[in-house]
Scaffold this motif. Structure first.
Motif, PDB file in Angstrom:
ATOM      1  N   LYS A  88       0.869  -1.128  -0.045  1.00  0.00           N
ATOM      2  CA  LYS A  88      -0.132  -0.164  -0.089  1.00  0.00           C
ATOM      3  C   LYS A  88       0.841   1.182   0.007  1.00  0.00           C
ATOM      4  O   LYS A  88       2.016   0.973   0.398  1.00  0.00           O
ATOM      5  N   TYR A  89       0.287   2.311  -0.543  1.00  0.00           N
ATOM      6  CA  TYR A  89       0.908   3.647  -0.374  1.00  0.00           C
ATOM      7  C   TYR A  89       0.726   4.439   0.556  1.00  0.00           C
ATOM      8  O   TYR A  89      -0.483   4.505   1.037  1.00  0.00           O
ATOM      9  N   LEU A  90       1.359   5.227   1.011  1.00  0.00           N
ATOM     10  CA  LEU A  90       1.249   6.227   2.114  1.00  0.00           C
ATOM     11  C   LEU A  90       0.260   7.168   2.165  1.00  0.00           C
ATOM     12  O   LEU A  90      -0.553   7.392   2.597  1.00  0.00           O
ATOM     13  N   GLY A  91       0.119   7.595   0.529  1.00  0.00           N
ATOM     14  CA  GLY A  91      -0.963   8.579  -0.039  1.00  0.00           C
ATOM     15  C   GLY A  91      -0.789   8.652  -1.276  1.00  0.00           C
ATOM     16  O   GLY A  91      -0.150   7.990  -2.001  1.00  0.00           O
ATOM     17  N   ALA A  92      -1.505   9.734  -1.847  1.00  0.00           N
ATOM     18  CA  ALA A  92      -1.641  10.067  -3.170  1.00  0.00           C
ATOM     19  C   ALA A  92      -1.904  11.608  -3.517  1.00  0.00           C
ATOM     20  O   ALA A  92      -2.409  12.276  -2.424  1.00  0.00           O
ATOM     21  N   ILE A  93      -1.514  12.159  -4.635  1.00  0.00           N
ATOM     22  CA  ILE A  93      -1.804  13.557  -4.761  1.00  0.00           C
ATOM     23  C   ILE A  93      -2.583  13.068  -6.317  1.00  0.00           C
ATOM     24  O   ILE A  93      -2.326  12.488  -7.009  1.00  0.00           O
ATOM     25  N   LEU A  94      -3.971  13.941  -6.185  1.00  0.00           N
ATOM     26  CA  LEU A  94      -4.822  13.829  -7.493  1.00  0.00           C
ATOM     27  C   LEU A  94      -4.576  15.212  -8.017  1.00  0.00           C
ATOM     28  O   LEU A  94      -4.865  16.181  -7.586  1.00  0.00           O
ATOM     29  N   GLU A  95      -3.795  15.066  -9.116  1.00  0.00           N
ATOM     30  CA  GLU A  95      -3.314  16.291  -9.883  1.00  0.00           C
ATOM     31  C   GLU A  95      -4.239  16.563 -11.378  1.00  0.00           C
ATOM     32  O   GLU A  95      -4.297  15.506 -11.937  1.00  0.00           O
ATOM     33  N   ALA A  96      -4.676  17.670 -11.352  1.00  0.00           N
ATOM     34  CA  ALA A  96      -5.478  17.842 -12.631  1.00  0.00           C
ATOM     35  C   ALA A  96      -5.505  19.468 -12.951  1.00  0.00           C
ATOM     36  O   ALA A  96      -4.839  20.161 -11.903  1.00  0.00           O
ATOM     37  N   CYS A  97      -5.779  19.854 -14.050  1.00  0.00           N
ATOM     38  CA  CYS A  97      -5.956  21.186 -14.510  1.00  0.00           C
ATOM     39  C   CYS A  97      -7.270  21.706 -14.166  1.00  0.00           C
ATOM     40  O   CYS A  97      -8.336  21.051 -14.355  1.00  0.00           O
ATOM     41  N   MET A  98      -7.641  22.786 -13.238  1.00  0.00           N
ATOM     42  CA  MET A  98      -8.606  23.314 -12.854  1.00  0.00           C
ATOM     43  C   MET A  98      -9.691  23.516 -13.949  1.00  0.00           C
ATOM     44  O   MET A  98     -10.802  23.381 -14.000  1.00  0.00           O
ATOM     45  N   ARG A  99      -8.986  24.230 -15.182  1.00  0.00           N
ATOM     46  CA  ARG A  99      -9.895  24.670 -16.245  1.00  0.00           C
ATOM     47  C   ARG A  99     -10.259  23.700 -16.952  1.00  0.00           C
ATOM     48  O   ARG A  99     -11.402  23.563 -17.482  1.00  0.00           O
ATOM     49  N   LYS A 100      -9.596  22.520 -16.971  1.00  0.00           N
ATOM     50  CA  LYS A 100     -10.085  21.147 -17.721  1.00  0.00           C
ATOM     51  C   LYS A 100     -11.004  20.199 -17.093  1.00  0.00           C
ATOM     52  O   LYS A 100     -11.562  19.334 -17.504  1.00  0.00           O
ATOM     53  N   LEU A 101     -11.228  20.481 -15.722  1.00  0.00           N
ATOM     54  CA  LEU A 101     -12.030  19.641 -14.906  1.00  0.00           C
ATOM     55  C   LEU A 101     -13.415  19.560 -15.558  1.00  0.00           C
ATOM     56  O   LEU A 101     -13.982  18.534 -15.210  1.00  0.00           O
ATOM     57  N   VAL A 102     -14.113  20.712 -16.058  1.00  0.00           N
ATOM     58  CA  VAL A 102     -15.231  20.622 -16.551  1.00  0.00           C
ATOM     59  C   VAL A 102     -15.529  19.468 -17.538  1.00  0.00           C
ATOM     60  O   VAL A 102     -16.548  18.943 -17.775  1.00  0.00           O
ATOM     61  N   PHE A 103     -14.493  19.044 -18.171  1.00  0.00           N
ATOM     62  CA  PHE A 103     -14.425  17.713 -19.151  1.00  0.00           C
ATOM     63  C   PHE A 103     -14.522  16.483 -18.360  1.00  0.00           C
ATOM     64  O   PHE A 103     -14.469  15.463 -18.901  1.00  0.00           O
ATOM     65  N   TYR A 104     -14.177  16.421 -16.923  1.00  0.00           N
ATOM     66  CA  TYR A 104     -14.175  15.395 -16.226  1.00  0.00           C
ATOM     67  C   TYR A 104     -15.025  15.170 -15.224  1.00  0.00           C
ATOM     68  O   TYR A 104     -14.620  15.342 -13.972  1.00  0.00           O
ATOM     69  N   PRO A 105     -16.346  15.102 -15.396  1.00  0.00           N
ATOM     70  CA  PRO A 105     -17.291  15.032 -14.252  1.00  0.00           C
ATOM     71  C   PRO A 105     -17.273  13.985 -13.271  1.00  0.00           C
ATOM     72  O   PRO A 105     -17.382  14.304 -12.222  1.00  0.00           O
ATOM     73  N   GLU A 106     -16.822  12.890 -13.697  1.00  0.00           N
ATOM     74  CA  GLU A 106     -16.503  11.636 -12.684  1.00  0.00           C
ATOM     75  C   GLU A 106     -15.436  12.183 -11.712  1.00  0.00           C
ATOM     76  O   GLU A 106     -15.389  11.844 -10.563  1.00  0.00           O
ATOM     77  N   ILE A 107     -14.450  12.964 -12.088  1.00  0.00           N
ATOM     78  CA  ILE A 107     -13.107  13.454 -11.344  1.00  0.00           C
ATOM     79  C   ILE A 107     -13.709  14.606 -10.308  1.00  0.00           C
ATOM     80  O   ILE A 107     -13.563  14.670  -9.243  1.00  0.00           O
ATOM     81  N   VAL A 108     -14.579  15.392 -10.907  1.00  0.00           N
ATOM     82  CA  VAL A 108     -15.195  16.326 -10.207  1.00  0.00           C
ATOM     83  C   VAL A 108     -15.929  15.822  -9.098  1.00  0.00           C
ATOM     84  O   VAL A 108     -16.139  16.330  -8.092  1.00  0.00           O
ATOM     85  N   GLY A 109     -16.740  14.798  -9.371  1.00  0.00           N
ATOM     86  CA  GLY A 109     -17.689  14.247  -8.458  1.00  0.00           C
ATOM     87  C   GLY A 109     -16.946  13.632  -7.194  1.00  0.00           C
ATOM     88  O   GLY A 109     -17.344  13.548  -5.964  1.00  0.00           O
ATOM     89  N   PHE A 110     -15.840  12.872  -7.669  1.00  0.00           N
ATOM     90  CA  PHE A 110     -15.021  12.444  -6.637  1.00  0.00           C
ATOM     91  C   PHE A 110     -14.374  13.425  -5.702  1.00  0.00           C
ATOM     92  O   PHE A 110     -14.225  13.352  -4.295  1.00  0.00           O
ATOM     93  N   ILE A 111     -13.818  14.397  -6.281  1.00  0.00           N
ATOM     94  CA  ILE A 111     -13.136  15.473  -5.432  1.00  0.00           C
ATOM     95  C   ILE A 111     -14.202  16.125  -4.375  1.00  0.00           C
ATOM     96  O   ILE A 111     -14.152  16.357  -3.450  1.00  0.00           O
ATOM     97  N   GLU A 112     -15.537  16.538  -5.182  1.00  0.00           N
ATOM     98  CA  GLU A 112     -16.442  17.101  -4.338  1.00  0.00           C
ATOM     99  C   GLU A 112     -17.279  16.420  -3.271  1.00  0.00           C
ATOM    100  O   GLU A 112     -17.685  16.646  -2.246  1.00  0.00           O
ATOM    101  N   GLU A 113     -17.392  14.915  -3.520  1.00  0.00           N
ATOM    102  CA  GLU A 113     -18.366  14.058  -2.720  1.00  0.00           C
ATOM    103  C   GLU A 113     -17.438  12.762  -2.239  1.00  0.00           C
ATOM    104  O   GLU A 113     -17.935  12.298  -1.256  1.00  0.00           O
ATOM    105  N   GLU A 114     -16.507  12.514  -2.614  1.00  0.00           N
ATOM    106  CA  GLU A 114     -15.836  11.453  -2.140  1.00  0.00           C
ATOM    107  C   GLU A 114     -14.273  11.433  -1.411  1.00  0.00           C
ATOM    108  O   GLU A 114     -13.747  10.690  -0.388  1.00  0.00           O
ATOM    109  N   LYS A 115     -13.634  12.649  -1.926  1.00  0.00           N
ATOM    110  CA  LYS A 115     -12.093  12.754  -1.244  1.00  0.00           C
ATOM    111  C   LYS A 115     -11.915  12.604   0.044  1.00  0.00           C
ATOM    112  O   LYS A 115     -10.956  12.477   0.557  1.00  0.00           O
ATOM    113  N   ASP A 116     -12.841  13.506   0.562  1.00  0.00           N
ATOM    114  CA  ASP A 116     -12.851  13.457   2.271  1.00  0.00           C
ATOM    115  C   ASP A 116     -12.503  12.128   2.860  1.00  0.00           C
ATOM    116  O   ASP A 116     -12.244  12.044   4.070  1.00  0.00           O
TER     117      ASP A 116
END
Length: 173
Positions: A88-116
């Motif tokens: 297992k890994y100690l942790g992770a960084i989810l890296e993305a371009c804020m301007r392009k997130l509109v094209f990735y609704p699944e990733i936005v959903g994860f960040i907003e609702e699951e990341k915590d």
């Protein structure tokens, strides 16, 4: 360019690709980045690259840094990372371009609702960066990078649950 020259060029590319795939030498993520490859390209991209770039050494480097093509994006991630057989890994960084997130609704959903649910996973916005997970080792150093552009939210959840060490909510990276 005559028809025989085209056949020779195609045959040459096929032979080079076959040799590169059968004697697949993988470079480390750091070595690939030093060469200008993120290690996130599919091998079919390298084959397309070979059609336009005549530098065979550059194409060979691309093939050493690519991920085998697969219809299942999750099997690509699980296989390409070789995921240290149960480690297992100690942790992770989810890296993305804020301007392009509109094209990735699944990733936005994860960040907003699951990341915590993952206190050792942090979000980092980098201009023009494709969405990716940067997996961190015990020292907090970049161990592995995995493209997640085509992942669904449940893929991210499953992957992080299996591959990131659980820790208390007070722990932060």
């Amino acid at each position: 360019m005559g028809l025989s020259n085209i056949y020779e060029a195609v045959l040459f590319i096929v032979i080079i690709s076959a040799v590169a795939v059968t004697s697949k030498e993988q470079l480390s993520t750091r070595e690939c980045e030093d060469l200008g490859f993120t290690g996130l390209a599919l091998c079919s991209d390298c084959n397309t690259f070979a059609e336009y770039v005549k530098d065979q050494e550059l194409v060979a480097d691309c093939l050493k840094c690519c991920t085998e093509d697969s219809d299942d994006s999750m099997s690509k991630a699980w296989n390409s990372t070789a995921l240290n057989a149960g480690s297992k890994y100690l942790g992770a960084i989810l890296e993305a371009c804020m301007r392009k997130l509109v094209f990735y609704p699944e990733i936005v959903g994860f960040i907003e609702e699951e990341k915590d649910k993952f206190p050792t996973v942090r979000v980092q916005y980098v201009f023009n960066s494709p969405p990716k997970l940067i997996m961190l080792d015990e020292e907090g150093q970049h161990k592995e990078t995995i493209r997640i552009d085509n992942w669904k939210r449940e893929h991210m959840l499953q992957f992080l649950q299996e591959k990131v060490k659980p820790t208390s909510a007070s722990a932060k990276i």
